[in-house]
Write a protein that holds these residues in place. Sequence first.
Motif, PDB file in Angstrom:
ATOM      1  N   SER A  90       0.841  -1.213   0.000  1.00 26.34           N
ATOM      2  CA  SER A  90       0.000   0.000   0.000  1.00 26.34           C
ATOM      3  C   SER A  90       0.878   1.266   0.000  1.00 26.34           C
ATOM      4  CB  SER A  90      -0.895   0.010   1.229  1.00 26.34           C
ATOM      5  OG  SER A  90      -0.120   0.329   2.361  1.00 26.34           O
ATOM      6  N   GLU A  91       0.218   2.408  -0.086  1.00 25.60           N
ATOM      7  CA  GLU A  91       0.923   3.689  -0.066  1.00 25.60           C
ATOM      8  C   GLU A  91       1.222   4.127   1.366  1.00 25.60           C
ATOM      9  OE1 GLU A  91       0.052   6.652  -2.972  1.00 25.60           O
ATOM     10  OE2 GLU A  91       1.173   5.033  -3.936  1.00 25.60           O
ATOM     11  N   ASN A  92       0.690   3.380   2.322  1.00 23.50           N
ATOM     12  CA  ASN A  92       0.778   3.799   3.712  1.00 23.50           C
ATOM     13  C   ASN A  92       2.229   3.822   4.204  1.00 23.50           C
ATOM     14  OD1 ASN A  92      -1.904   4.145   3.699  1.00 23.50           O
ATOM     15  ND2 ASN A  92      -2.373   2.194   4.728  1.00 23.50           N
ATOM     16  N   TYR A  93       2.446   4.683   5.200  1.00 22.44           N
ATOM     17  CA  TYR A  93       3.799   4.925   5.683  1.00 22.44           C
ATOM     18  C   TYR A  93       4.346   3.736   6.456  1.00 22.44           C
ATOM     19  CZ  TYR A  93       7.684   7.578   7.625  1.00 22.44           C
ATOM     20  OH  TYR A  93       8.930   8.028   7.955  1.00 22.44           O
ATOM     21  N   GLY A  94       3.506   3.151   7.291  1.00 21.55           N
ATOM     22  CA  GLY A  94       4.007   2.024   8.086  1.00 21.55           C
ATOM     23  C   GLY A  94       2.908   1.389   8.914  1.00 21.55           C
ATOM     24  N   LEU A  95       3.312   0.418   9.655  1.00 26.74           N
ATOM     25  CA  LEU A  95       2.358  -0.342  10.475  1.00 26.74           C
ATOM     26  C   LEU A  95       2.869  -0.359  11.913  1.00 26.74           C
ATOM     27  CD1 LEU A  95       0.065  -2.523  10.952  1.00 26.74           C
ATOM     28  CD2 LEU A  95       1.832  -4.200  10.365  1.00 26.74           C
ATOM     29  N   LEU A  96       1.987   0.067  12.823  1.00 25.41           N
ATOM     30  CA  LEU A  96       2.351   0.007  14.244  1.00 25.41           C
ATOM     31  C   LEU A  96       1.648  -1.200  14.855  1.00 25.41           C
ATOM     32  CD1 LEU A  96       3.735   1.449  16.671  1.00 25.41           C
ATOM     33  CD2 LEU A  96       1.525   2.533  17.095  1.00 25.41           C
ATOM     34  N   TYR A  97       2.447  -2.101  15.327  1.00 22.08           N
ATOM     35  CA  TYR A  97       1.873  -3.322  15.901  1.00 22.08           C
ATOM     36  C   TYR A  97       1.998  -3.284  17.423  1.00 22.08           C
ATOM     37  CZ  TYR A  97       1.430  -8.167  17.356  1.00 22.08           C
ATOM     38  OH  TYR A  97       1.066  -9.316  18.014  1.00 22.08           O
ATOM     39  N   ILE A  98       0.842  -3.392  18.067  1.00 22.87           N
ATOM     40  CA  ILE A  98       0.847  -3.408  19.530  1.00 22.87           C
ATOM     41  C   ILE A  98       0.314  -4.766  19.984  1.00 22.87           C
ATOM     42  CG2 ILE A  98       0.076  -2.230  21.633  1.00 22.87           C
ATOM     43  CD1 ILE A  98      -0.627   0.163  19.660  1.00 22.87           C
ATOM     44  N   PRO A  99       1.185  -5.606  20.519  1.00 21.37           N
ATOM     45  CA  PRO A  99       0.717  -6.924  20.982  1.00 21.37           C
ATOM     46  C   PRO A  99      -0.013  -6.785  22.320  1.00 21.37           C
ATOM     47  CG  PRO A  99       3.039  -6.661  21.403  1.00 21.37           C
ATOM     48  CD  PRO A  99       2.592  -5.399  20.749  1.00 21.37           C
ATOM     49  N   ARG A 100      -0.498  -7.896  22.828  1.00 23.05           N
ATOM     50  CA  ARG A 100      -1.071  -7.830  24.178  1.00 23.05           C
ATOM     51  C   ARG A 100       0.083  -7.509  25.115  1.00 23.05           C
ATOM     52  NH1 ARG A 100      -5.970  -9.993  24.104  1.00 23.05           N
ATOM     53  NH2 ARG A 100      -6.527 -11.116  22.207  1.00 23.05           N
ATOM     54  N   ILE A 101      -0.046  -6.398  25.810  1.00 25.32           N
ATOM     55  CA  ILE A 101       1.091  -6.001  26.637  1.00 25.32           C
ATOM     56  C   ILE A 101       0.712  -5.912  28.106  1.00 25.32           C
ATOM     57  CG2 ILE A 101       2.508  -4.744  24.968  1.00 25.32           C
ATOM     58  CD1 ILE A 101       1.009  -2.197  25.906  1.00 25.32           C
TER      59      ILE A 101
END
Lengths: 433, 304
Positions: A90-101
């Motif tokens: 995609s054109e999107n800048y990035g992906l922020l992944y937040i696991p169960r924290i």
Amino acid sequence: MHNIFLIIQREYITRVRKKSFLIMSIVGPLLIASLWVVPIWLSTRETDQKTIEILDDSGFFKDEFIETSSLKFEYIQTDLVEAKTEVLSSENYGLLYIPRINLDEPEGITFFSGKNPSIEVIQDLEWAMKSVVEDIKLERSSIDQATLDSLKADIDIDMINMTESGEKAGSAGVATIIGYISALMIYFFIFVYGIQILRGVIEEKSSRIVEVIVSSVKPFHLMMGKILGVGAVGLTQYIIWLVLSIMITTGISSYFNIDRKDSLPVQTEQSGVIEEEQENEFVAEMFNSLESIDFSLLAFAFLLYFIGAYLLYGSLFAAIGSAVDNDADAQQFQLPVTIPLIFSLIVLTAILREPDGNLAFWLSMIPLFSPVIMMMRIPFGVPYWEIGLSLTLLIAGFVFTTWIASRIYRIGILMHGSKVNYRILGKWLFMKN
Amino acid sequence: MNILYTKNISKSYGDFWALKDINIEVPKQSIFGLLGPNGAGKTTLIRIITQIIFADTGKVHFDGREINEEDVRKMGYLPEERGLYKKMKVGEHLIYLARLKGLSRNDALTKIKYWLNKFQITDWTDKKIEDLSKGMQQKIQFIATIIHDPSLIILDEPFSGFDPINVNIIKDEILKLKNKGATIIFSTHRMESVEELCDHIALINKSNVILYGSKQDIKQNHRSNTYTVDYIGEFRNTNGQFQITDQSETEEGYIRSNIRITNDQSPNELLSILIDEVEVHAFQEKIPTMNDIFISKVNEGTNA
């Protein structure tokens, strides 16, 4: 007197006609304008928003990321592996992944992107997440939102200058900027045009034109003609710079259609509303405090110190030029003349700390320092009697240096090949004509 | 009638006397040679006359009264060390110098046109000084010196940098200026031009005037009763009544001698003695050149 005008005229016309004058007249304002325009241009560029996908497995951050002028957020609900491949295509800048924290020890939060993400973006994300986590933790400690809000402190000291004409909002920041700009302008003007006087005198001396001229002109007139002529060139250049800078700046600003507040970079806050408010407040404060500075006094004092300083130092530069045969020999005499100038620039920080202190007062009474020092102090408010005394001393100062310079000059311009030292200069001072 | 005279002019720089008690008179409409070795004080004297510096004691009179600032406008001074603004154009440079001498812009333009025409250099008007050769610049400087029709022209080494053709052009102009009524003070080391141009002379050495007067008188006074004789044979000078100051063989067998009559004998008596002893081919009085006078006078001072 007729001759002195002819000399001023020649100095002025030959210098203004030079290519270097034309180039400086154009390049100068472009530089000044670029200082103003480039940051604006850069800030307008940033308006293309970056979209960041958020895959939040923890559920803490739902709707907590707020869109700003530079960042947009898209929440997704897919598998991490799938999301990773999607973000690349995609054109999107990035992906922020937040696991169960675990809120006490958040681990494994990751930002995936096709290229190296900018530090700014990562900091914004970290900052946003940090405050969310803090809020949740505070809530857990059974502190409710109301208490939280009431805990926030917002301190802003209002500055009020008490003057005879009433109280005005003040700003140390604005005064500092204006002081610095006017002090630096005087400093550079003296330096650039003082050296031009020096060069001009050396040129006249080494080309022996001076031997021809002094048979029809008094040396003093020749010296003053040069100083005043070069000074007029400098003033012209400054006026051109001022006018062109304003024209270029307003021209480009209106082209970009930027209003004032956009150009003031303000820390990205979490809430856009607060950001807006603070910006407005800041601008208003700027304007208010600008009012606290007496601009007519500033302009008047600037002009007088500008001219006084130029005449004071200009005549010294002329004297140096007359005493030596070439630029290299001029170096040794140039240093003692430039040291007070450089010194007054160095002590500016000390002056800033205490614009009304003893050091500031005494330095603004000594003509060699007073122009630069006073221009720094005036935006902070200086009693009229101090300015008056300082200007009187400055006038006395340049009358004195001009006298010294003319004594050295009249002998110096006709002396060739002799190595000159301070003892000899002293002798010339008292030599009869 | 004098245009200028100096009375007891003295000038010192610290312990050094640049001029001591200088008295000279410069007659109107004459060419006055101001001579002397380097460092004798000529330039100092000229600078005092042109009011660039002032004498410690003594007075300068110009046109019958004590000199004042305005009189400087009636002088044209071409210094030995001279230059022009390299970046200026010939025309505007001449206008500038002419206006410093008090000419109006229009008068300056008319005069400049006249002189550029005269030297056939009108096409230089828009050339920059730095594009001119040294000789060309000297011409411009010469024009600048006389542009305002000065009544006293002071030329310090006016011929330096000129080729022989231009030297003659400038010489002609100097003579023309004199005939038109100007007075010229002329300082040089080139004795042949002194010989050719000067009417009066002052020789300065070591801050003093050591020789002063009209050129004719000076030459007259420096005749040493010496004759140059070309002959074949041997002149024995038996009685030692003559002094042979110089002797050389010009060609195979031909001798040239400078013979000085030391007593009050006449040249005829010398000639009759010569005829008895040798075959005389030429006999001529040796008249001293300005060069000889200059050298002998300056050396006299050095030896004393």
